[in-house]
Design a protein around this motif. Sequence first.
Motif, PDB file in Angstrom:
ATOM      1  N   LYS A 182       0.817  -1.212   0.000  1.00 50.16           N
ATOM      2  CA  LYS A 182       0.000   0.000   0.000  1.00 50.16           C
ATOM      3  C   LYS A 182       0.850   1.260   0.000  1.00 50.16           C
ATOM      4  CE  LYS A 182      -3.578  -2.675   0.894  1.00 50.16           C
ATOM      5  NZ  LYS A 182      -4.624  -2.936  -0.106  1.00 50.16           N
ATOM      6  N   GLY A 183       2.175   1.099   0.187  1.00 57.54           N
ATOM      7  CA  GLY A 183       3.047   2.277   0.120  1.00 57.54           C
ATOM      8  C   GLY A 183       2.996   3.180   1.342  1.00 57.54           C
ATOM      9  N   LEU A 184       2.498   2.667   2.485  1.00 54.76           N
ATOM     10  CA  LEU A 184       2.478   3.497   3.692  1.00 54.76           C
ATOM     11  C   LEU A 184       3.781   3.266   4.478  1.00 54.76           C
ATOM     12  CD1 LEU A 184      -1.222   3.010   4.854  1.00 54.76           C
ATOM     13  CD2 LEU A 184      -0.247   4.744   3.371  1.00 54.76           C
ATOM     14  N   PRO A 185       4.134   4.192   5.396  1.00 51.00           N
ATOM     15  CA  PRO A 185       5.397   4.023   6.131  1.00 51.00           C
ATOM     16  C   PRO A 185       5.390   2.773   6.997  1.00 51.00           C
ATOM     17  CG  PRO A 185       4.131   5.870   7.003  1.00 51.00           C
ATOM     18  CD  PRO A 185       3.464   5.452   5.746  1.00 51.00           C
ATOM     19  N   LEU A 186       6.575   2.220   7.230  1.00 46.96           N
ATOM     20  CA  LEU A 186       6.698   0.999   8.030  1.00 46.96           C
ATOM     21  C   LEU A 186       6.585   1.356   9.509  1.00 46.96           C
ATOM     22  CD1 LEU A 186       7.366  -2.078   7.936  1.00 46.96           C
ATOM     23  CD2 LEU A 186       9.693  -1.445   8.445  1.00 46.96           C
ATOM     24  N   THR A 187       5.358   1.564   9.961  1.00 45.50           N
ATOM     25  CA  THR A 187       5.148   1.839  11.373  1.00 45.50           C
ATOM     26  C   THR A 187       3.750   1.353  11.717  1.00 45.50           C
ATOM     27  OG1 THR A 187       4.966   3.597  13.009  1.00 45.50           O
ATOM     28  CG2 THR A 187       4.661   4.237  10.728  1.00 45.50           C
ATOM     29  N   ILE A 188       3.523   1.073  13.015  1.00 46.04           N
ATOM     30  CA  ILE A 188       2.299   0.380  13.413  1.00 46.04           C
ATOM     31  C   ILE A 188       1.041   1.126  12.962  1.00 46.04           C
ATOM     32  CG2 ILE A 188       1.063  -0.637  15.372  1.00 46.04           C
ATOM     33  CD1 ILE A 188       3.759  -1.879  15.065  1.00 46.04           C
ATOM     34  N   ARG A 189       1.088   2.451  13.000  1.00 51.48           N
ATOM     35  CA  ARG A 189      -0.119   3.218  12.702  1.00 51.48           C
ATOM     36  C   ARG A 189      -0.641   2.970  11.288  1.00 51.48           C
ATOM     37  NH1 ARG A 189       1.390   9.363  13.058  1.00 51.48           N
ATOM     38  NH2 ARG A 189       2.937   8.756  14.607  1.00 51.48           N
ATOM     39  N   SER A 190       0.252   2.606  10.370  1.00 50.13           N
ATOM     40  CA  SER A 190      -0.174   2.428   8.976  1.00 50.13           C
ATOM     41  C   SER A 190      -1.273   1.388   8.846  1.00 50.13           C
ATOM     42  CB  SER A 190       1.010   2.020   8.110  1.00 50.13           C
ATOM     43  OG  SER A 190       1.947   3.041   8.079  1.00 50.13           O
ATOM     44  N   ALA A 225      13.529  -1.301  -0.251  1.00 53.67           N
ATOM     45  CA  ALA A 225      12.278  -1.712  -0.861  1.00 53.67           C
ATOM     46  C   ALA A 225      11.078  -1.129  -0.109  1.00 53.67           C
ATOM     47  CB  ALA A 225      12.182  -3.232  -0.887  1.00 53.67           C
ATOM     48  N   LEU A 226      11.343  -0.604   1.089  1.00 54.43           N
ATOM     49  CA  LEU A 226      10.261  -0.057   1.900  1.00 54.43           C
ATOM     50  C   LEU A 226       9.932   1.364   1.482  1.00 54.43           C
ATOM     51  CD1 LEU A 226      11.530  -1.476   5.215  1.00 54.43           C
ATOM     52  CD2 LEU A 226       9.219  -1.783   4.371  1.00 54.43           C
ATOM     53  N   PRO A 227       8.702   1.789   1.748  1.00 52.81           N
ATOM     54  CA  PRO A 227       8.346   3.158   1.391  1.00 52.81           C
ATOM     55  C   PRO A 227       9.215   4.155   2.158  1.00 52.81           C
ATOM     56  CG  PRO A 227       6.402   1.891   1.987  1.00 52.81           C
ATOM     57  CD  PRO A 227       7.578   1.058   2.347  1.00 52.81           C
ATOM     58  N   GLY A 228       9.666   5.181   1.487  1.00 44.53           N
ATOM     59  CA  GLY A 228      10.479   6.211   2.127  1.00 44.53           C
ATOM     60  C   GLY A 228       9.932   7.580   1.785  1.00 44.53           C
ATOM     61  N   SER A 229      10.658   8.643   2.179  1.00 46.67           N
ATOM     62  CA  SER A 229      10.107   9.974   1.950  1.00 46.67           C
ATOM     63  C   SER A 229      10.134  10.348   0.473  1.00 46.67           C
ATOM     64  CB  SER A 229      10.861  10.991   2.788  1.00 46.67           C
ATOM     65  OG  SER A 229      12.237  10.743   2.716  1.00 46.67           O
ATOM     66  N   ILE A 230      10.991   9.702  -0.300  1.00 47.40           N
ATOM     67  CA  ILE A 230      11.087  10.036  -1.717  1.00 47.40           C
ATOM     68  C   ILE A 230      10.085   9.236  -2.540  1.00 47.40           C
ATOM     69  CG2 ILE A 230      12.572   9.744  -3.747  1.00 47.40           C
ATOM     70  CD1 ILE A 230      13.227  12.160  -2.159  1.00 47.40           C
ATOM     71  N   ALA A 231      10.005   7.963  -2.271  1.00 44.42           N
ATOM     72  CA  ALA A 231       9.170   7.105  -3.103  1.00 44.42           C
ATOM     73  C   ALA A 231       8.577   5.976  -2.274  1.00 44.42           C
ATOM     74  CB  ALA A 231      10.008   6.519  -4.233  1.00 44.42           C
ATOM     75  N   HIS A 232       7.434   5.465  -2.730  1.00 45.02           N
ATOM     76  CA  HIS A 232       6.788   4.374  -2.012  1.00 45.02           C
ATOM     77  C   HIS A 232       7.314   3.014  -2.430  1.00 45.02           C
ATOM     78  CE1 HIS A 232       3.763   7.671  -1.812  1.00 45.02           C
ATOM     79  NE2 HIS A 232       3.884   7.341  -0.546  1.00 45.02           N
ATOM     80  N   THR A 233       7.800   2.920  -3.653  1.00 47.90           N
ATOM     81  CA  THR A 233       8.307   1.643  -4.146  1.00 47.90           C
ATOM     82  C   THR A 233       9.612   1.895  -4.888  1.00 47.90           C
ATOM     83  OG1 THR A 233       7.179   1.914  -6.237  1.00 47.90           O
ATOM     84  CG2 THR A 233       5.974   0.732  -4.526  1.00 47.90           C
TER      85      THR A 233
END
Lengths: 557, 138
Positions: free
Chosen positions: A224-232, B43-51
């Motif tokens: 889903k492209g959300l940040p890796l944190t519990i709230r997502s 591979a994780l979403p970051g501030s620049i890009a999600h993928t």
Amino acid sequence: MSDNKNENDTSTDMEEMGIPAPEGAADIIDTEYEIGQDNIDGQLGPFGFDIHNPVFLISGLCIVAFVFYTLALPEQAGSAFSWLFSTVTEGFDWFFIGAGNLFVLFCLLLIVTPLGSVRLGGADATPDYTYLGWFAMLFAAGMGIGLMFYGVSEPMSHFSSSMGGVSMGENGMRSDWAPLGGAEGDSDAATRLGMAATIFHWGLHPWAIYAVVALALALFSYNKGLPLTIRSAFYPILGDRVWGWWGHIIDTLAVFATLFGLATSLGFGATQANAGLNELFGIPINDTVEVLLISGITAVALVSVLRGLDGGVKILSEINMGLAFLLLLFVLIAGPTIAILTGFLDYLVAYIEYLPALSNPVGREDVNFMQGWTSFYWAWWISWSPFVGMFIARVSRGRSVREFIICVLLIPSLVCVLWMSVFGGVAIEQVVREGYTAAQDADLPIQLFKMLDNLPLAGITSLIGIVLVIVFFVTSSDSGSLVIDTITAGGKVDAPVPQRVFWCLFEGAVAIVLLLSAGGLSSLQSMVISTGLPFTIVLLLMCWAIWRGLAAERREL
Amino acid sequence: MYSKIMVPVDLTHADRLTKSLEVAAKLAQTFGAEIVYVGVTSALPGSIAHTPDEYRGKLEAFAKEQGEANGLTASGHMMVGHDVAVEIDHELIKAVDETGADLVVMASHIPNITDYVWPSNGGRVAGHAKCSVMIVRS
């Protein structure tokens, strides 16, 4: 909910225009939130930092305040902790046990439904790690020290209390600690009941709890492209509010749970390593040695932290899995091999047989067992779940949901059954067949070493035992720092390394302070239990979010 | 003298890279070399890009923009790591081989006390890359 269909079928044209496409079909959640938008990014002396405001500050300050409280008012804190412990385990035992059952059913359901075919990281993603490396990390993070600490002592405790049978206290409640109805004087029945109860605590339930959290995190980050944190994981429920105070509370809770859960394990690890060193080399058992152990091991963990995921945790986990396997094999061969192997199957059957009764959340008579063991364990696993879950999520990209659940739920459960059958089985055999009761009579941390004592090459195996405890300790502390750092950096996985170092040192400090405080390990346990309670609610909501998230993902296929 | 110049870029802090980007462009113009901008992501979403794919898109857009502004042949090269904060040097050294670059131009801070414990990324790359490395102090 503002799900946006991603135009992945035209991905080749789009890519040329610089527009993103996930790896195959996935259902990216479209949100205004940018990862790191609430972060403070700066320089403190020579150290760079990049932290989430306010999660970092709130959780950091609360933990410092808590540590000062236990130091300044040790007696008051001690009694407050024991009150907290009994209130939560006695008042909410039904809640923990009921929720635990739901998590297992939920995971099993995911295996059989079509939702299991969704792949973490998009339909065409490939796994980041091999099976071996992946399993090693699952184990080291998930149970490590606990398996060493309780491998002998738990089957032994249940066996002994079952042999003792039922006794009634003055208030008409049961005063014995036997599971279910016990098995007074019948050593075979007591063995089976004791092993079933142990497997119950280390089998499906804890791994289902981990799987739920890990799946939620992996799904909402990778797909889903959300940040890796519990709230997502709460996006489907709370929408854009997760980026505000709701999310701050959830993440702060996760930091507490992780830190105290970790500190408890570190406490167990330190007492056991100390007990083992005492047994082997006559090093005294006291606070100084334990503090030195925690400091020394934290220092080793620091090196591992600085080497990163692949160079640190992964290598240590693989070494540990190799050592643990050797120890298991040795005990199996040196002990009564045939008896253990038939025992393994027998205990597995006993587990299935007793499972309905053991997992029943209401109307139980074995209150001591249910509250003191099961309820405590469930709270402990739940408070560990953000940490282990996030770590599992981090290394599980590219697996399908079905593969993920089978590998996180069923295989580790089976290995735990094997571990407990071998270590517990040998220890009980020693009591029943040989009349060797040294392990039974010893304190919890030392029972493993007493059991090894009665087998050949005790010097070497005990040393391996101590090394295992210490390396598991290092991997927990290392992966814990990684996880807390990610949560307090708002889901950023590439925050400056000094932050991880900070959390690694901080964990060690909290473990030391709580170990030295009036209540010792029991104050740590109370904190674990009390953070586990609110987190159980978080986990229940997570199941629903996973279901919705997977359903949306499946529509994309 | 040099035919392919590799320039590591951190898209999150592209504004801090002005100087090294300029130096690299000047060198490329002088030698008639092409530039490859290397970005490392997880591979994780970051501030620049999600993928990673989104990241690749942004990196290529960045390279194109830089190339057009300086009249150079420029491309982007993405590296995906498991634990970027720690593995970045390793990934960059690997990128030197993958891109076949013969010169690396990268920005680095002025060394301070922490460099004894954590050498800067530039320091590590200079210590291990097989080609020439030019460190541009910010």
